[in-house]
Design an enzyme around this catalytic site. Structure first.
Site, PDB file in Angstrom:
ATOM      1  CG  HIS A  53      33.352   7.757  16.582  1.00 37.00           C
ATOM      2  ND1 HIS A  53      32.889   6.595  17.382  1.00 37.00           N
ATOM      3  CD2 HIS A  53      33.937   7.539  15.464  1.00 37.00           C
ATOM      4  CE1 HIS A  53      33.470   5.757  16.537  1.00 37.00           C
ATOM      5  NE2 HIS A  53      34.164   6.200  15.505  1.00 37.00           N
ATOM      6  CD  GLU A  55      29.276   8.692  20.370  1.00 35.94           C
ATOM      7  OE1 GLU A  55      29.689   9.121  19.100  1.00 35.94           O
ATOM      8  OE2 GLU A  55      28.764   7.466  20.461  1.00 35.94           O
ATOM      9  CB  CYS A  83      32.111   2.742  19.816  1.00 38.62           C
ATOM     10  SG  CYS A  83      33.528   3.933  19.742  1.00 38.62           S
ATOM     11  CB  CYS A  86      32.170   7.329  22.188  1.00 39.19           C
ATOM     12  SG  CYS A  86      32.575   7.937  20.544  1.00 39.19           S
TER      13      CYS A  86
END
Length: 361
Positions: A53, A55, A83, A86
């Protein structure tokens, strides 16, 4: 002091790069002491990494720059609400602050689904701010998923060799908040050529009546864009095959009013919507007369709209949009050329048509 908007725009640049690479467009930047020290964008698809992801990638890059997995006094700017994965990484890295753009109603862990940042039991607490350039971030995601759904539909409905399909970007920006689009390959008459239609209220909630709108030669569902803003009537607006977003057979001899009658009759039978009102452009009179002779016709109250303004300008581009080149124009050669620019039904016609449909529902 540099504003949060500034850093979020840099994160949006990363999101754009992710989208161009075929990833979900989410981007992030890590800021320390008023300077970007790391960036990240979504890469799970390209890297075959479920943790890829934006992040996570940004945090990894920032930790490498600082030589420390603790990112004290750092801020993370990301275009989508983190999410749970993260959020856990953010808390473990001891970030001082997280700023996100669009909320994530499905997996958001900053309050949309769960709020991991609000758990008082944890030994570190990160400040959270959401909604920074939220509309811009959300629009980028919506555009991406809309295009992906379109591609999936096209893959599910391959184009026949004897037809063409107008690129979707030809229709971009012509209608403000267009209604939901649907496609069908229909029954035997349709021959696996895909037909498009708009449907303003497919679930029927709050609908008092249903109306089918038929355009004439050289037009498409855009003609009825103003009618479709009336929300207590379900407007179903097909693009005849050869026009609008529908597939365009290359052979002009295919396009007869009798054939279009067969296609629409089968389609209406499959829709199972019961009797419906009919609103049509003057140029569709031959088709309407044929439909009215069907023994099991579901159509009643044929309401023609005839007022057509001949004006140049952006609307003329709308009529030309489905036909980017001569190859797409077989239906025009058979049934009629592009109609002069039309503003569609006048305000007086819109009120009158809606009143009749409501009164007779």
């Amino acid at each position: 002091m540099t504003s949060d908007d500034h850093w979020m725009r840099l994160a949006l640049e990363q999101a754009h790069e992710a989208g161009c690479a075929g990833e979900v467009p989410v981007g992030a930047v890590v800021v320390k002491d008023g300077a970007v020290i790391a960036t990240g964008r979504n890469t799970p698809k390209g890297s075959c990494d479920p943790s890829g992801h934006a992040e996570i990638n940004a945090l990894r890059a920032a930790a490498a720059v600082l030589g420390n997995y603790r990112l004290d006094d750092c801020e993370l700017f990301v275009t989508l609400e983190p999410c749970a994965m993260c959020a856990g990484a953010v808390l473990h890295s001891r970030l001082a602050r997280v700023v996100y753009g669009a909320p994530d109603p499905r997996t958001g862990a900053a309050g949309s689904v769960v709020d991991l940042f609000g758990l008082v039991q944890l030994n570190h607490h990160t400040d959270i701010r959401g909604g920074v350039l939220g509309e811009v971030c959300s629009a980028m995601l919506k555009t991406f998923f809309k295009q992906r759904r379109q591609q999936q539909r096209e893959n599910a409905n391959p184009l026949r060799d004897d037809a063409l399909r107008t690129p979707e970007n030809r229709f971009t920006g012509l209608m403000q908040e267009p209604p939901t689009s649907f496609w069908s390959t229909g029954g035997s008459a349709q021959r696996n050529w895909r037909m498009h239609w708009f449907d303003t209220s497919a679930n029927g909630i709050g609908v008092r009546a249903t109306a089918i709108c038929l355009h004439g030669p050289g037009q498409w569902g855009y003609l009825f864009r103003n009618l479709m803003t009336i929300d207590d009537i379900r407007w179903i607006v097909p693009d005849l095959i050869g026009f609008g977003r529908s597939d365009k057979p290359k052979n002009a001899t295919v396009h007869t009013w009798e054939w279009h009658r067969e296609v629409l009759s089968e389609w209406l039978g499959e829709m199972k919507i019961g009797p419906v009102h009919l609103v049509h452009a003057a140029g569709a009179d031959p088709l309407v007369q044929l439909l009215r002779t069907e023994p099991s016709s579901l159509l009643f109250d044929a309401l023609p709209i005839c007022a057509l303004d001949e004006r140049a300008g952006d609307s003329l581009n709308a009529w030309q949009a489905p036909f980017p080149d001569r190859g797409h124009e077989a239906a025009l050669r058979s049934l009629g050329s592009i109609h002069p620019d039309s503003s569609g039904p006048s305000p007086e016609q819109i009120s009158k048509i809606a009143e009749i449909v409501r009164r007779r529902c």
